[in-house]
Design a protein around this motif. Structure first.
Motif, PDB file in Angstrom:
ATOM      1  N   LYS A  13       0.849  -1.244  -0.107  1.00 30.61           N
ATOM      2  CA  LYS A  13      -0.141  -0.117   0.015  1.00 30.61           C
ATOM      3  C   LYS A  13       0.870   1.382  -0.114  1.00 30.61           C
ATOM      4  O   LYS A  13       1.966   1.274   0.794  1.00 30.61           O
ATOM      5  CB  LYS A  13      -1.050  -0.030   1.158  1.00 30.61           C
ATOM      6  CG  LYS A  13      -1.867  -1.061   1.211  1.00 30.61           C
ATOM      7  CD  LYS A  13      -3.017  -0.769   2.474  1.00 30.61           C
ATOM      8  CE  LYS A  13      -4.243  -1.580   2.337  1.00 30.61           C
ATOM      9  NZ  LYS A  13      -5.156  -1.409   3.251  1.00 30.61           N
ATOM     10  N   THR A  14       0.544   2.265  -1.016  1.00 32.03           N
ATOM     11  CA  THR A  14       1.296   3.415  -1.022  1.00 32.03           C
ATOM     12  C   THR A  14       0.625   4.551  -1.262  1.00 32.03           C
ATOM     13  O   THR A  14      -0.757   4.502  -1.267  1.00 32.03           O
ATOM     14  CB  THR A  14       2.568   3.214  -1.993  1.00 32.03           C
ATOM     15  OG1 THR A  14       3.615   4.353  -1.965  1.00 32.03           O
ATOM     16  CG2 THR A  14       2.097   3.039  -3.450  1.00 32.03           C
ATOM     17  N   PHE A  15       1.069   5.513  -1.813  1.00 33.67           N
ATOM     18  CA  PHE A  15       0.110   7.026  -2.049  1.00 33.67           C
ATOM     19  C   PHE A  15       0.002   7.051  -3.454  1.00 33.67           C
ATOM     20  O   PHE A  15       0.590   6.554  -4.216  1.00 33.67           O
ATOM     21  CB  PHE A  15       1.178   8.231  -1.441  1.00 33.67           C
ATOM     22  CG  PHE A  15       1.516   8.075  -0.235  1.00 33.67           C
ATOM     23  CD1 PHE A  15       1.021   8.606   0.863  1.00 33.67           C
ATOM     24  CD2 PHE A  15       2.856   7.543   0.181  1.00 33.67           C
ATOM     25  CE1 PHE A  15       1.339   8.460   2.215  1.00 33.67           C
ATOM     26  CE2 PHE A  15       3.528   7.488   1.351  1.00 33.67           C
ATOM     27  CZ  PHE A  15       2.677   7.927   2.464  1.00 33.67           C
ATOM     28  N   PHE A  16      -1.316   7.674  -3.573  1.00 33.78           N
ATOM     29  CA  PHE A  16      -1.708   7.931  -4.728  1.00 33.78           C
ATOM     30  C   PHE A  16      -0.730   8.893  -5.709  1.00 33.78           C
ATOM     31  O   PHE A  16      -0.177  10.073  -5.097  1.00 33.78           O
ATOM     32  CB  PHE A  16      -3.127   8.659  -4.809  1.00 33.78           C
ATOM     33  CG  PHE A  16      -3.564   9.282  -6.095  1.00 33.78           C
ATOM     34  CD1 PHE A  16      -4.142   8.634  -6.960  1.00 33.78           C
ATOM     35  CD2 PHE A  16      -3.505  10.841  -6.360  1.00 33.78           C
ATOM     36  CE1 PHE A  16      -4.347   9.447  -8.188  1.00 33.78           C
ATOM     37  CE2 PHE A  16      -3.913  11.399  -7.374  1.00 33.78           C
ATOM     38  CZ  PHE A  16      -4.351  10.610  -8.510  1.00 33.78           C
ATOM     39  N   GLY A  17      -0.398   8.717  -7.105  1.00 28.40           N
ATOM     40  CA  GLY A  17       0.669   9.395  -7.630  1.00 28.40           C
ATOM     41  C   GLY A  17       2.124   9.225  -7.428  1.00 28.40           C
ATOM     42  O   GLY A  17       2.883   9.618  -8.163  1.00 28.40           O
ATOM     43  N   VAL A  21       7.388   5.462  -7.672  1.00 31.65           N
ATOM     44  CA  VAL A  21       8.486   5.479  -6.879  1.00 31.65           C
ATOM     45  C   VAL A  21       8.589   4.235  -5.745  1.00 31.65           C
ATOM     46  O   VAL A  21       9.673   3.655  -5.587  1.00 31.65           O
ATOM     47  CB  VAL A  21       8.220   6.632  -5.694  1.00 31.65           C
ATOM     48  CG1 VAL A  21       9.544   6.885  -4.787  1.00 31.65           C
ATOM     49  CG2 VAL A  21       8.070   8.308  -6.494  1.00 31.65           C
ATOM     50  N   CYS A  22       7.342   3.834  -5.549  1.00 32.29           N
ATOM     51  CA  CYS A  22       7.500   2.620  -4.568  1.00 32.29           C
ATOM     52  C   CYS A  22       7.959   1.172  -5.605  1.00 32.29           C
ATOM     53  O   CYS A  22       8.679   0.373  -5.221  1.00 32.29           O
ATOM     54  CB  CYS A  22       6.124   2.220  -4.204  1.00 32.29           C
ATOM     55  SG  CYS A  22       5.892   0.779  -3.105  1.00 32.29           S
ATOM     56  N   ILE A  23       7.523   1.439  -6.882  1.00 32.74           N
ATOM     57  CA  ILE A  23       8.132   0.318  -7.895  1.00 32.74           C
ATOM     58  C   ILE A  23       9.544   0.252  -7.859  1.00 32.74           C
ATOM     59  O   ILE A  23      10.065  -0.726  -7.727  1.00 32.74           O
ATOM     60  CB  ILE A  23       7.315   0.421  -9.137  1.00 32.74           C
ATOM     61  CG1 ILE A  23       5.938  -0.197  -9.112  1.00 32.74           C
ATOM     62  CG2 ILE A  23       8.146  -0.313 -10.212  1.00 32.74           C
ATOM     63  CD1 ILE A  23       5.060   0.512 -10.412  1.00 32.74           C
ATOM     64  N   LEU A  37      -0.984  -0.903  -9.361  1.00 35.30           N
ATOM     65  CA  LEU A  37      -2.350  -0.602  -9.069  1.00 35.30           C
ATOM     66  C   LEU A  37      -2.404   0.655  -8.724  1.00 35.30           C
ATOM     67  O   LEU A  37      -1.698   1.634  -8.664  1.00 35.30           O
ATOM     68  CB  LEU A  37      -2.501  -1.569  -7.763  1.00 35.30           C
ATOM     69  CG  LEU A  37      -2.358  -3.286  -7.999  1.00 35.30           C
ATOM     70  CD1 LEU A  37      -2.527  -4.070  -6.839  1.00 35.30           C
ATOM     71  CD2 LEU A  37      -2.969  -3.736  -9.336  1.00 35.30           C
ATOM     72  N   ASN A  38      -3.789   0.813  -8.039  1.00 40.28           N
ATOM     73  CA  ASN A  38      -4.162   2.238  -7.640  1.00 40.28           C
ATOM     74  C   ASN A  38      -3.776   2.345  -5.972  1.00 40.28           C
ATOM     75  O   ASN A  38      -4.337   1.975  -5.349  1.00 40.28           O
ATOM     76  CB  ASN A  38      -5.739   2.531  -7.901  1.00 40.28           C
ATOM     77  CG  ASN A  38      -6.020   3.798  -7.349  1.00 40.28           C
ATOM     78  OD1 ASN A  38      -5.428   4.779  -7.208  1.00 40.28           O
ATOM     79  ND2 ASN A  38      -7.476   3.908  -7.127  1.00 40.28           N
ATOM     80  N   ARG A  39      -2.939   3.301  -5.690  1.00 39.71           N
ATOM     81  CA  ARG A  39      -2.205   3.443  -4.405  1.00 39.71           C
ATOM     82  C   ARG A  39      -1.701   2.106  -3.964  1.00 39.71           C
ATOM     83  O   ARG A  39      -1.725   2.077  -2.745  1.00 39.71           O
ATOM     84  CB  ARG A  39      -3.290   3.943  -3.630  1.00 39.71           C
ATOM     85  CG  ARG A  39      -4.231   5.288  -3.918  1.00 39.71           C
ATOM     86  CD  ARG A  39      -5.073   5.703  -3.017  1.00 39.71           C
ATOM     87  NE  ARG A  39      -5.832   6.773  -3.379  1.00 39.71           N
ATOM     88  CZ  ARG A  39      -6.701   7.580  -2.514  1.00 39.71           C
ATOM     89  NH1 ARG A  39      -7.008   7.161  -1.450  1.00 39.71           N
ATOM     90  NH2 ARG A  39      -7.392   8.432  -3.064  1.00 39.71           N
ATOM     91  N   ALA A  40      -1.279   1.452  -4.958  1.00 37.15           N
ATOM     92  CA  ALA A  40      -0.783   0.036  -4.377  1.00 37.15           C
ATOM     93  C   ALA A  40       0.243  -0.566  -5.492  1.00 37.15           C
ATOM     94  O   ALA A  40       0.031  -0.140  -6.640  1.00 37.15           O
ATOM     95  CB  ALA A  40      -1.792  -0.995  -4.091  1.00 37.15           C
ATOM     96  N   VAL A  41       0.990  -1.477  -4.937  1.00 36.37           N
ATOM     97  CA  VAL A  41       1.853  -2.285  -6.160  1.00 36.37           C
ATOM     98  C   VAL A  41       2.027  -3.667  -5.566  1.00 36.37           C
ATOM     99  O   VAL A  41       2.028  -3.832  -4.479  1.00 36.37           O
ATOM    100  CB  VAL A  41       3.379  -1.598  -6.151  1.00 36.37           C
ATOM    101  CG1 VAL A  41       4.293  -2.549  -7.022  1.00 36.37           C
ATOM    102  CG2 VAL A  41       3.397  -0.128  -6.533  1.00 36.37           C
ATOM    103  N   ALA A 182       6.672   8.339   5.573  1.00 36.85           N
ATOM    104  CA  ALA A 182       6.685   7.511   4.093  1.00 36.85           C
ATOM    105  C   ALA A 182       6.434   8.635   3.055  1.00 36.85           C
ATOM    106  O   ALA A 182       7.204   8.396   2.036  1.00 36.85           O
ATOM    107  CB  ALA A 182       5.859   6.660   4.115  1.00 36.85           C
ATOM    108  N   LEU A 183       5.575   9.497   3.004  1.00 36.59           N
ATOM    109  CA  LEU A 183       5.313  10.557   1.998  1.00 36.59           C
ATOM    110  C   LEU A 183       6.380  11.432   2.188  1.00 36.59           C
ATOM    111  O   LEU A 183       7.028  11.595   0.910  1.00 36.59           O
ATOM    112  CB  LEU A 183       4.139  11.321   2.375  1.00 36.59           C
ATOM    113  CG  LEU A 183       3.721  12.504   1.370  1.00 36.59           C
ATOM    114  CD1 LEU A 183       3.468  11.917   0.100  1.00 36.59           C
ATOM    115  CD2 LEU A 183       2.644  13.268   1.884  1.00 36.59           C
TER     116      LEU A 183
END
Length: 392
Positions: A13-17, A21-23, A37-41, A182-183
């Motif tokens: 679970k991560t941030f919209f937009g 960066v998470c990937i 995914l949406n707000r997720a990877v 995290a943001l």
């Protein structure tokens, strides 16, 4: 399922937009089969990668492991399908549990009722088998489960992280308008901050940007400041593997020098930042002081300046537009050679910066819609100074 991965996959679970960066971070950790995914990877399940991701991720909020999926006809069928799952595969009856549900056009009217029915099914499974039931703990559960219902399909996940990963453990004192750890780390990575680059945070608040940058600079895994993860309460927890990963992370922390300058005009914010920096083990390494951004002259050495200035929904500012206009003037005339990044929810105000952003990102800070804009700052015109083909 839309925006959800299937069984035997991990979902970050991560941030919209900020999914990309998470990937990039997950690739560096060693994840395979990555899916945006949406707000997720989502990525392939691997226990070692799961442990590493919880320890090393700066940008994710939690890592869920999808363990079961099924279709159901009605509420009773939902209960029966859940009760039929062999819950002994995942945790034992002595563990406390907490259930979160998300629903989309399903047989249930609200998510709270889904959680109640799910709890009943799990409790009844253990009670029928052992004449004993697990207790529910909404504050600090051993096991967190998440149910995602979309129409007549249900995906069951275990939250491996427990308390949200943005809670590193160092921030005990909050400023007036704190930014999620995290943001902050995600924005730093998006800005291009790397060890060795000068970083200035002139409106540092409780010091989050500066601390996250120092953790990056010293290659400190953010999870080293935490003690508890829910995966430690699962039946398949591999303690020797976790200790190995933990030991490796500790050995990779470096003592390299870095230059991070953080200051704020508010004395209480500076005091809060100092306490948080102390808990993060960075006291004396981050240059912290009480200063006014508009009176500060930065080092001539180019670097990155990142700021989270006051904006209307968070802080009262009678002259908000003029405040942002002055920020733009200060950047233009005093920060030549720097890259500047500003996060704000005030679109009309950020436009008063008077500089043309070379990068724009839409994102959320909590529930507040924000924009994260990046600027290259020059002495002369942009046309005269920017080299052809040079990326921002």
């Amino acid at each position: 399922m839309k925006n959800q991965a299937s069984k035997n996959r991990i979902v970050a679970k991560t941030f919209f937009g900020l999914e990309e960066v998470c990937i990039n971070e997950l690739k560096s950790i060693g994840a395979n089969g990555i899916q945006k995914l949406n707000r997720a990877v989502a990525f392939d399940f691997n226990k070692e990668i799961l442990y590493k991701a919880n320890l090393w991720s700066r940008t994710a909020l939690a890592f869920l492991v999808n363990i079961e999926e099924f279709s159901f006809h009605d509420q009773d069928d939902f209960y029966n399908k859940l009760k039929a799952i062999n819950w002994d595969n995942y945790f034992n009856v002595n563990k406390t549990i907490f259930i979160k549900s998300i629903i989309n056009r399903t047989h249930f009217d609200n998510s709270h009722f889904v959680s109640l029915r799910a709890k009943d099914a799990i409790v009844d499974y253990f009670r029928d088998k052992y004449n004993k039931r697990p207790s529910v703990d909404s504050e600090n559960p051993d096991v967190k489960l998440e149910f995602y219902l979309n129409g007549d399909k249900c995906l069951v996940s275990l939250d491996s992280s427990g308390e949200s990963l943005f809670k590193r453990g160092y921030r005990k004192i909050h400023g007036e308008a704190p930014i999620n750890e995290a943001l902050a780390a995600s924005l730093l990575l998006l800005s291009g901050y790397k060890p060795g680059k000068l970083l200035i945070d002139p409106m540092c608040g409780s010091g989050t940007f500066a601390i996250e940058a120092s953790l990056i600079a010293t290659n400190t895994a953010p999870g080293l400041l935490r003690k508890d993860y829910c995966f430690k309460n699962w039946n398949d927890y591999d303690e020797s593997l976790w200790k190995k990963i933990l030991s490796e992370a500790k050995s990779q922390v470096n003592d390299n020098q870095f230059e991070i300058i953080a200051f704020d005009i508010n004395g209480k914010s500076v005091d809060a930042a100092r306490q948080n920096i102390l808990r993060a083990g960075m006291l004396g390494r981050i240059k912290l002081s009480r200063k006014d951004f508009f009176k500060f002259n930065p080092p001539s050495k180019p670097g990155i300046i990142i700021m989270n200035p006051p904006y209307g929904q968070r802080l009262k500012n009678e002259n908000l537009l003029e405040f942002y206009r002055n920020i733009g003037r200060k950047l233009k005339f005093n920060y030549s050679g720097y890259k500047a990044w500003i996060i704000s929810s005030e679109i009309s105000a950020i436009q008063k910066i008077g500089l043309k952003p070379e990068a724009k990102y839409k994102l959320l800070n909590g529930k507040i819609e924000c924009r994260f804009d990046g600027y290259s700052l020059y002495d002369g015109s942009k046309r005269e100074n920017k080299k052809p083909g040079k990326p921002f």
